[in-house]
Motif scaffolding. Structure first.
Motif, PDB file in Angstrom:
ATOM      1  N   ALA A 101     -18.992   8.244  10.698  1.00 52.25           N
ATOM      2  CA  ALA A 101     -18.851   7.179   9.699  1.00 52.25           C
ATOM      3  C   ALA A 101     -18.219   7.711   8.419  1.00 52.25           C
ATOM      4  CB  ALA A 101     -20.224   6.577   9.395  1.00 52.25           C
ATOM      5  N   PHE A 102     -18.576   8.926   8.047  1.00 55.47           N
ATOM      6  CA  PHE A 102     -18.054   9.528   6.815  1.00 55.47           C
ATOM      7  C   PHE A 102     -16.558   9.811   6.933  1.00 55.47           C
ATOM      8  CE2 PHE A 102     -17.553  13.559   4.245  1.00 55.47           C
ATOM      9  CZ  PHE A 102     -17.578  12.939   3.004  1.00 55.47           C
ATOM     10  N   VAL A 103     -16.146  10.481   8.014  1.00 59.98           N
ATOM     11  CA  VAL A 103     -14.764  10.954   8.095  1.00 59.98           C
ATOM     12  C   VAL A 103     -13.778   9.888   8.569  1.00 59.98           C
ATOM     13  CG1 VAL A 103     -15.514  13.325   8.470  1.00 59.98           C
ATOM     14  CG2 VAL A 103     -14.985  11.891  10.436  1.00 59.98           C
ATOM     15  N   THR A 104     -14.256   8.842   9.252  1.00 55.22           N
ATOM     16  CA  THR A 104     -13.331   7.821   9.760  1.00 55.22           C
ATOM     17  C   THR A 104     -13.369   6.520   8.968  1.00 55.22           C
ATOM     18  OG1 THR A 104     -14.898   6.854  11.345  1.00 55.22           O
ATOM     19  CG2 THR A 104     -13.540   8.706  12.109  1.00 55.22           C
ATOM     20  N   ALA A 105     -14.324   6.402   8.021  1.00 57.81           N
ATOM     21  CA  ALA A 105     -14.417   5.126   7.301  1.00 57.81           C
ATOM     22  C   ALA A 105     -14.731   5.305   5.818  1.00 57.81           C
ATOM     23  CB  ALA A 105     -15.461   4.226   7.964  1.00 57.81           C
ATOM     24  N   ALA A 106     -15.916   5.797   5.482  1.00 58.96           N
ATOM     25  CA  ALA A 106     -16.336   5.827   4.081  1.00 58.96           C
ATOM     26  C   ALA A 106     -15.375   6.638   3.210  1.00 58.96           C
ATOM     27  CB  ALA A 106     -17.752   6.390   3.976  1.00 58.96           C
ATOM     28  N   LEU A 107     -14.992   7.814   3.674  1.00 63.53           N
ATOM     29  CA  LEU A 107     -14.068   8.648   2.899  1.00 63.53           C
ATOM     30  C   LEU A 107     -12.736   7.941   2.713  1.00 63.53           C
ATOM     31  CD1 LEU A 107     -14.131  11.455   1.589  1.00 63.53           C
ATOM     32  CD2 LEU A 107     -13.145  12.377   3.682  1.00 63.53           C
ATOM     33  N   GLU A 111     -12.195   4.634   2.776  1.00 63.02           N
ATOM     34  CA  GLU A 111     -12.346   3.486   1.881  1.00 63.02           C
ATOM     35  C   GLU A 111     -12.193   3.916   0.428  1.00 63.02           C
ATOM     36  OE1 GLU A 111     -15.252   0.262   3.957  1.00 63.02           O
ATOM     37  OE2 GLU A 111     -16.116   2.263   3.658  1.00 63.02           O
ATOM     38  N   GLY A 112     -12.723   5.089   0.104  1.00 61.00           N
ATOM     39  CA  GLY A 112     -12.557   5.590  -1.247  1.00 61.00           C
ATOM     40  C   GLY A 112     -11.104   5.780  -1.623  1.00 61.00           C
ATOM     41  N   PHE A 113     -10.296   6.170  -0.657  1.00 62.68           N
ATOM     42  CA  PHE A 113      -8.883   6.430  -0.920  1.00 62.68           C
ATOM     43  C   PHE A 113      -8.039   5.165  -0.994  1.00 62.68           C
ATOM     44  CE2 PHE A 113      -9.629  10.916   0.371  1.00 62.68           C
ATOM     45  CZ  PHE A 113      -9.051  11.511  -0.747  1.00 62.68           C
ATOM     46  N   THR A 114      -8.628   3.991  -0.759  1.00 63.89           N
ATOM     47  CA  THR A 114      -7.859   2.760  -0.929  1.00 63.89           C
ATOM     48  C   THR A 114      -7.761   2.371  -2.400  1.00 63.89           C
ATOM     49  OG1 THR A 114      -9.781   1.302  -0.661  1.00 63.89           O
ATOM     50  CG2 THR A 114      -8.582   1.928   1.331  1.00 63.89           C
ATOM     51  N   ILE A 146      -1.901   5.022   1.450  1.00 64.27           N
ATOM     52  CA  ILE A 146      -1.462   5.083   2.849  1.00 64.27           C
ATOM     53  C   ILE A 146      -1.270   6.534   3.281  1.00 64.27           C
ATOM     54  CG2 ILE A 146       0.451   4.528   4.410  1.00 64.27           C
ATOM     55  CD1 ILE A 146       0.827   1.962   2.634  1.00 64.27           C
ATOM     56  N   ALA A 147      -0.585   7.309   2.445  1.00 62.66           N
ATOM     57  CA  ALA A 147      -0.320   8.709   2.790  1.00 62.66           C
ATOM     58  C   ALA A 147      -1.609   9.511   2.884  1.00 62.66           C
ATOM     59  CB  ALA A 147       0.623   9.330   1.751  1.00 62.66           C
ATOM     60  N   ASN A 148      -2.519   9.309   1.933  1.00 63.26           N
ATOM     61  CA  ASN A 148      -3.773  10.065   1.941  1.00 63.26           C
ATOM     62  C   ASN A 148      -4.641   9.719   3.146  1.00 63.26           C
ATOM     63  OD1 ASN A 148      -3.342  11.523  -0.420  1.00 63.26           O
ATOM     64  ND2 ASN A 148      -4.214   9.937  -1.721  1.00 63.26           N
ATOM     65  N   ALA A 149      -4.774   8.418   3.421  1.00 64.90           N
ATOM     66  CA  ALA A 149      -5.625   7.991   4.534  1.00 64.90           C
ATOM     67  C   ALA A 149      -5.119   8.556   5.849  1.00 64.90           C
ATOM     68  CB  ALA A 149      -5.681   6.468   4.589  1.00 64.90           C
ATOM     69  N   ASN A 150      -3.820   8.464   6.092  1.00 60.79           N
ATOM     70  CA  ASN A 150      -3.271   8.964   7.347  1.00 60.79           C
ATOM     71  C   ASN A 150      -3.311  10.488   7.415  1.00 60.79           C
ATOM     72  OD1 ASN A 150      -1.965   6.639   9.112  1.00 60.79           O
ATOM     73  ND2 ASN A 150      -1.683   6.091   6.964  1.00 60.79           N
ATOM     74  N   ALA A 151      -3.163  11.144   6.264  1.00 62.96           N
ATOM     75  CA  ALA A 151      -3.268  12.607   6.250  1.00 62.96           C
ATOM     76  C   ALA A 151      -4.673  13.053   6.633  1.00 62.96           C
ATOM     77  CB  ALA A 151      -2.902  13.142   4.867  1.00 62.96           C
ATOM     78  N   LEU A 152      -5.679  12.314   6.164  1.00 62.70           N
ATOM     79  CA  LEU A 152      -7.057  12.665   6.506  1.00 62.70           C
ATOM     80  C   LEU A 152      -7.330  12.454   7.986  1.00 62.70           C
ATOM     81  CD1 LEU A 152      -8.992  11.272   3.424  1.00 62.70           C
ATOM     82  CD2 LEU A 152      -8.786  13.654   4.092  1.00 62.70           C
ATOM     83  N   ILE A 153      -6.826  11.360   8.541  1.00 64.63           N
ATOM     84  CA  ILE A 153      -6.986  11.141   9.984  1.00 64.63           C
ATOM     85  C   ILE A 153      -6.327  12.278  10.760  1.00 64.63           C
ATOM     86  CG2 ILE A 153      -6.298   9.693  11.934  1.00 64.63           C
ATOM     87  CD1 ILE A 153      -8.507   8.388  10.492  1.00 64.63           C
TER      88      ILE A 153
END
Length: 393
Positions: free
Chosen positions: A111-117, A119-122, A278-285
């Motif tokens: 939940a932390f690495v695929t969603a909550a983290l 959401e913060g980056f939006t 967008i860049a941050n979220a995809n980089a984290l994934i």
């Protein structure tokens, strides 16, 4: 008169029509950094990094002899911090959260690495991370592991007491944020009139609310099970963690209900995700496979597909599309994970290993995904606004 950064103007008006008190409070805090620590870091600006790190280490480990050599402003900061424990803090009230965290650790981590983290980056906090390159640097996976370690440490018994590593890591994050604010202020890459203060109190307060309420929500979607006492305690842990990180009590949630109000109004005030989000979220994934030590190209591709599917299922199609995730169906994704978790729980019960051994296995897995250096806890701070040009920290 309330100063509204231009990027927030449209969202703020909509949020204010629904909840003027929380909307005004959120926008007010977009112009606030850390009123206690920022002046300290400004005065220490010319200090050699190694010397500063030693003094911070001495302060957090209460090594009085070494700290006595530090500049008076830093000594005074630590004296004031150590003298202030809010009256609402009851360390015994964290115990149910520790139990709930460790029995649901796999679901919480996902939940932390695929969603909550993500959401913060939006929010516009994404600009601080993107412009400094903290997510896109070669150390992105290390940043991920540091986040995981922090999460683990605050949920260890006694972790948030003054001598605990959860406390020290939370305080370290506060120093990192203050240093990044100072470095960005000294550069020409930040537009305060449009974006407010970098790593503002609004963003850190919102992040703490997300990490408490949304981790609970998303982990339950993945099959986690909590008692009401554990849920309430979980938020209390994050509330005190946020306090240690320097979040003003004026934007620090008191319970899960208020956390959700801060999340709703904060997201409404924020502009839609931009190219930095967008860049941050995809980089984290994309950092996920490396975090899991997956290197085979086919396995990496399979892992990314799974991570994107889970993330889309938790975040919803609207937000996933805004972050430009690959198109995919989420039908049955969460149900499959819940079924898998139930089977695992039943199997462990039948084998009489559910409990201590399972918790040890979960703990071992979390340790492997966290950053633990041979030298112990490091208090190095970034020394350049660009992560690619900064010393390792």
């Amino acid at each position: 008169m309330l100063q509204v950064p231009t990027s927030y103007a449209s969202g703020y008006e909509k949020a204010r029509s629904l909840n003027p008190e929380y909307a005004d409070n959120y926008i007010r805090h977009t112009m606030v950094g850390d009123e206690d620590l920022d002046p300290v870091m400004d005065e220490l600006a010319g200090m050699p990094p190694g010397e500063m790190h030693q003094y911070i280490h001495a302060g957090l480990h209460q090594e009085e002899e070494w700290l006595s050599r530090a500049p008076e402003i830093l000594q005074r900061y630590f004296r004031e911090v150590d003298s202030k424990i809010p009256e609402w803090v009851e360390f015994e009230s964290f115990r149910p959260a520790v139990v709930g965290f460790h029995k649901n650790m796999p679901e919480i981590l996902v939940a932390f690495v695929t969603a909550a983290l993500l959401e913060g980056f939006t929010t516009l906090i994404s600009k601080s991370f993107y412009l400094t390159g903290r997510v896109h640097s070669d150390n992105a996976t290390r940043r991920f592991k540091q986040n995981n370690r922090h999460l683990l440490e605050i949920f260890l018994p006694g972790g948030l007491r003054r001598e605990g590593d959860g406390y020290r890591l939370s305080a370290r994050i506060r120093f990192v944020h203050a240093m990044v604010r100072r470095l960005m202020k000294d550069s020409d890459i930040w537009d305060t009139g449009a974006w407010g203060t970098p790593l503002s109190a609004a963003h850190i307060g919102l992040a703490v609310s997300i990490f408490s309420a949304q981790i609970l929500k998303h982990s339950i979607s993945l099959g986690a099970i909590y008692t009401q006492e554990e849920r309430e305690s979980f938020v209390k842990v994050f509330r005190y963690t946020g306090y240690i990180m320097g979040v003003p009590e004026s934007i620090l949630m008191k319970d899960e209900s208020e956390a959700r109000t801060i999340i709703d109004i904060g997201f409404m005030c924020e502009p839609p995700p931009d190219e930095h989000s967008i860049a941050n979220a995809n980089a984290l994934i994309h950092a996920g496979p490396a975090l899991l030590n997956i290197t085979d190209p086919e396995e990496v591709a399979a892992a990314l597909k799974t991570l994107y599917n889970i993330s889309r299922a938790l975040l919803g199609h609207e937000l996933a599309d805004a972050l430009r995730y690959p198109k995919s169906s989420t039908f049955g994704v969460l149900a499959a994970h819940r079924l898998k978790n139930r089977i695992s729980r039943v199997k462990n019960l039948l084998l009489k290993t559910r409990g201590r051994q399972t918790k040890l296995d979960n703990f071992s897995q979390m340790l492997q995904l966290s950053a633990y250096d041979d030298i112990g806890m490091s208090y190095r701070l970034p020394d350049n606004v660009k992560a690619s040009e900064s010393s390792k920290w």
